[in-house]
Design a protein around this motif. Sequence first.
Motif, PDB file in Angstrom:
ATOM      1  N   VAL A   1      -7.432 -10.086  -7.390  1.00  0.00           N
ATOM      2  CA  VAL A   1      -7.234 -10.336  -8.813  1.00  0.00           C
ATOM      3  C   VAL A   1      -7.346 -11.828  -9.047  1.00  0.00           C
ATOM      4  O   VAL A   1      -6.486 -12.602  -8.626  1.00  0.00           O
TER       5      VAL A   1
ATOM      6  N   ILE B   1      -6.813 -15.001 -10.981  1.00  0.00           N
ATOM      7  CA  ILE B   1      -5.876 -15.393 -12.030  1.00  0.00           C
ATOM      8  C   ILE B   1      -6.200 -16.810 -12.481  1.00  0.00           C
ATOM      9  O   ILE B   1      -6.188 -17.743 -11.680  1.00  0.00           O
TER      10      ILE B   1
ATOM     11  N   TYR C   1       0.487  -3.020 -12.460  1.00  0.00           N
ATOM     12  CA  TYR C   1      -0.921  -3.399 -12.279  1.00  0.00           C
ATOM     13  C   TYR C   1      -1.738  -2.232 -11.728  1.00  0.00           C
ATOM     14  O   TYR C   1      -2.847  -1.947 -12.202  1.00  0.00           O
TER      15      TYR C   1
ATOM     16  N   ILE D   1      -3.566  -5.935 -18.211  1.00  0.00           N
ATOM     17  CA  ILE D   1      -3.771  -6.383 -16.832  1.00  0.00           C
ATOM     18  C   ILE D   1      -3.628  -7.893 -16.739  1.00  0.00           C
ATOM     19  O   ILE D   1      -3.000  -8.431 -15.818  1.00  0.00           O
ATOM     20  N   ASP D   2      -4.201  -8.597 -17.713  1.00  0.00           N
ATOM     21  CA  ASP D   2      -4.106 -10.053 -17.732  1.00  0.00           C
ATOM     22  C   ASP D   2      -2.655 -10.501 -17.894  1.00  0.00           C
ATOM     23  O   ASP D   2      -2.206 -11.449 -17.239  1.00  0.00           O
TER      24      ASP D   2
ATOM     25  N   SER E   1      -0.848  -9.894 -14.592  1.00  0.00           N
ATOM     26  CA  SER E   1      -1.329 -10.844 -13.591  1.00  0.00           C
ATOM     27  C   SER E   1      -0.752 -12.233 -13.826  1.00  0.00           C
ATOM     28  O   SER E   1      -0.361 -12.927 -12.873  1.00  0.00           O
ATOM     29  N   ARG E   2      -0.688 -12.633 -15.080  1.00  0.00           N
ATOM     30  CA  ARG E   2      -0.140 -13.946 -15.396  1.00  0.00           C
ATOM     31  C   ARG E   2       1.345 -14.024 -15.071  1.00  0.00           C
ATOM     32  O   ARG E   2       1.839 -15.049 -14.597  1.00  0.00           O
TER      33      ARG E   2
ATOM     34  N   GLY F   1       3.203 -15.787  -7.476  1.00  0.00           N
ATOM     35  CA  GLY F   1       2.191 -14.951  -6.856  1.00  0.00           C
ATOM     36  C   GLY F   1       2.641 -14.387  -5.513  1.00  0.00           C
ATOM     37  O   GLY F   1       3.813 -14.423  -5.138  1.00  0.00           O
TER      38      GLY F   1
END
Length: 351
Positions: A39, A41, A75, A100-101, A104-105, A112
Motif C-alpha cells: 500500500v 502511502i 483495509y 482505503i486512503d 491507510s493514512r 505504520g
Amino acid sequence: MPRTKAKRRVPVTAIKGRFAYKEAPVPLPPIHISGQEKVAIDTSALGSVALGKMGKTSADTRRRINHFHVLIKQYSKLEAKKRICDGGDSEHISAIDREIDRVSREMAEMGGLDWYQKASLLGQCKQRGGDTSRWLVPKLRELGVDKRQAGPRLRLLDVGALSCMNYAKERKWIDVTPIDLNSQEPGVHQQDFLDIVIGSESAQSKAGYNQQTDEELDDKVDLFNTPFDVVCLSLVVNFIGDPSRRGDMLKQAACVLANDGLLFLVLPLSCVCNSRYLDDDRLQQINQHLGFTELYKHHTAKLAHYLYRLDKGKYRDGTSNSKVTAKGSAPQFKKRLLFSEPGRNNFSIVV
C-alpha cells in the motif's frame, strides 16, 4: 524576606509519556500486508507523524496495537469490496478508494508497520509478556529433537520475527531462518512467507529475485531450498485481516514443512475463547484437514499456544504453493457461526 514560590517540577516519566510529534524527515515505508499488494502511502500532505510512541504502560501499548489490528481488518474488507465491485459503479468504487486512503493514512499516522513491529518488539521484554519461543524450546526438548544423531541442525523458520536472537542459546542444535515483511534487524530476512516456494529452481524464477545480485540470490535460494523442520507462526496469523489469507498461512506451513515437521502456532486467547466463529475444536478440525496432529496445547491469560506435527500423507490440499490451492478449490471450512452471545469478536479462519 518572603520566600518565592518554587515552580512545580514535572516528573521525568511524565515527560517521556507525552506524545512525541515531529516532522517526518522521509516518507514512511509502504505498509505491506501479507498476501496483498504493498500500500503506497503519500505522507507529503501530513503535517506531522507520531513516530515511536510506544505507550506509557503495557496496557496503553497493547491498546494501540489492537487498534492497528482493527485498521488492518478494515483495509482488508475494503480491498475485498473493491475486488467485487471491479468494473461496476465508478462512484461506489471511488467511495471505497477514499475509505482505503483514510485507513491507510491513519495507519501511517500511527507510524505504520514499522511502529507496530517496534511496539511488538518492546512487548517481547520480560516486563511485557516475554518471548513465545521460550515456551517452544522446552517442548522441542521433550520431543527429543535436540538429541538427534549426527547430522544437520534443526531447520526452523521463524515467521514475523522481530529479533534474530530468539533462539541464540539453542544455536548448537537449531538453525534459525528469521523472516519478516519489514525487517527490524540486519539478521532478519525481508520476505513474505506466502511467497516462499521450496526448491531452488522455483525460487530463482520468482518475481523480485531478478533485481538482486547473484550473491544475494544464492543466499535466498539456500534458505528456501529444502523443507523446514519447524515453522513458527507466533502472533502473525491474527495480524492478517482476511480469514481466507489466514487459512493460506496454515496451508503454506504445510507446504514448506518436511514430513513429520512441526508447526508452532500462537494466537491471542480471545481468538479461540471469545470468537463467534472459532474455538479450539474448530481450529483442531481445520488443522487435521491439513494433515496436522496436535501434540501440545497451552492457554495463558492472554495467549493460546499450539504445537502440531505434520503428516504429509494426510495433507488433503497437497500442492507446492498455497496460492494455487486458494484459487483452485472451494473452502472446506467456511465462516460458520458457532456462538451467538453478545460481546464476542468476529475472528475466523477459512480453509
